[in-house]
Design an enzyme around this catalytic site. Structure first.
Site, PDB file in Angstrom:
ATOM      1  CB  ALA A  36      -1.103   0.011   1.346  1.00 50.19           C
ATOM      2  CB  SER A  37       4.288   2.053   0.742  1.00 47.43           C
ATOM      3  OG  SER A  37       5.017   0.957  -0.251  1.00 47.43           O
ATOM      4  CB  SER A  38       4.511   2.482  -4.007  1.00 49.13           C
ATOM      5  OG  SER A  38       4.659   2.579  -5.473  1.00 49.13           O
ATOM      6  CB  ILE A  40      -1.983  -0.741  -8.177  1.00 48.94           C
ATOM      7  CG1 ILE A  40      -1.490  -0.429  -9.534  1.00 48.94           C
ATOM      8  CG2 ILE A  40      -3.203  -1.437  -7.931  1.00 48.94           C
ATOM      9  CD1 ILE A  40      -1.214  -1.983 -10.231  1.00 48.94           C
ATOM     10  CE1 TYR A 179       5.384  -8.979 -11.746  1.00 51.48           C
ATOM     11  CE2 TYR A 179       4.801  -9.246 -14.019  1.00 51.48           C
ATOM     12  CZ  TYR A 179       4.501  -8.696 -12.956  1.00 51.48           C
ATOM     13  OH  TYR A 179       3.470  -8.088 -12.514  1.00 51.48           O
TER      14      TYR A 179
END
Ligand code: NAP
Length: 280
Positions: A36-38, A40, A179
């Protein structure tokens, strides 16, 4: 309208998120957002800030999380911040303990924290951590968090929303092994567990996002002018899925892109190097 804007509008038509319906559906609920820091995750927290909800926000960068908490403070949502590295046992245990300490339990888990790496395999020969790090955050972290959170979600007939990527549905692409394998691993895990979870009252959604303009893709020069969702659009799609509870959400052109990916796969690769997205 510039041609790039036309392309964006055609590829990513606006799908409205009904805020009234969203807030009503989420009223009184507790929602964990990882990452939640960046990007989306942060945008989603801001979108939910006017709802009567308890947001539990986690990521490593504590200062960014507390800034976000301050920004949301005058609004309706209550925010609890749990700074943690989800690749570490200690971080996972900290978040897990925080969730089990919630008197009201947990209603929604948005599994969003992630790391993307775009690198030719020949540039990774001495970088086994490219694979262990992506698996640690994109696969083992959500699996381990869920193993702990499933009993909480079961009590509240909860909802798990996986922020996935269209790559998980396409033919595996060169330069994306780390990924793509790690995102596909969690996607498969969740799809496999979905019927078992459903029998116990837990619903599942997977939102397969195309390229989204966030800090994650900044290091990739090729993406600077590529069609991409805005972060607000992506957060809106996720928020909408919180109330529709659709099993899967994907772009309308996904089928065609999947077919095209078979051919693109054989295009020349970035043998010169690649880009580690994120900051690792
Ligand atoms: N951007 C795209 O084009 C795109 C497309 C499809 C899907 N997605 C998916 O969307 C999700 C969010 O990505 P984004 O684009 O918003 O990227 P972002 O801006 O780089 O955000 C990634 C988030 O994950 C957190 N994170 C990373 N490693 C972590 C760790 N070890 N422990 C705890 N938190 C960690 C980061 O926080 P800290 O650094 O503070 O820990 C950050 O909040 C990812 O799962 C990604 O795979 C993105």
């Amino acid at each position: 309208m510039k041609s790039g804007k036309w392309l964006d509008a055609a590829m990513f038509p606006a799908i409205p998120c009904n805020l009234e319906r969203l807030y009503k559906h989420l009223h009184g609920k507790t929602i964990l957002i990882t990452g939640a820091s960046s990007g989306i995750g942060k945008e989603l927290a801001l979108l939910l800030a006017d709802a009567d909800v308890h947001l539990v926000l986690t990521a490593r960068r504590e200062a960014l999380l507390t800034d976000l908490q301050k920004e949301i403070a005058p609004k309706a949502a209550k925010v609890t911040v749990i700074p943690a590295d989800l690749r570490e046992d200690a971080g996972l245990e900290k978040v897990s303990a925080g969730l089990h300490a919630l008197p009201e339990g947990l209603d929604v888990m948005v599994s969003n924290a992630g790391l993307s790496i775009n690198r030719n395999i020949f540039q990774s020969l001495d970088r086994p951590h490219d694979f262990s790090r992506t698996m640690a955050i994109n696969y083992f972290a959500p699996v381990r968090l869920l193993l702990s959170a499933i009993p909480l979600l079961e009590k509240n007939n909860g909802h798990i929303l996986n922020v996935s990527t269209i790559n998980a549905l396409m033919t595996p692409m060169p330069d994306w092994a780390a990924y793509q394998a790690s995102k596909a691993a969690f996607d498969t895990w969740l799809r496999s567990a979905a019927p078992e979870l459903k029998q116990r009252g837990i619903s599942i959604s997977s939102v397969y996002l195309p390229l989204v303009r966030t800090p994650m893709i900044e290091p990739t020069r090729n993406y600077r002018n590529a069609p991409a969702l805005t972060v607000n659009h992506a957060a809106g799609l996720i928020a909408r899925t919180l109330y529709t509870q659709k099993r899967t959400v994907r772009p309308w052109w996904m089928l065609a892109a999947g077919a095209a990916s078979v051919f693109v796969r054989h295009a020349p690769t970035s043998a010169q190097g690649g880009n580690a997205h994120g900051r690792d």
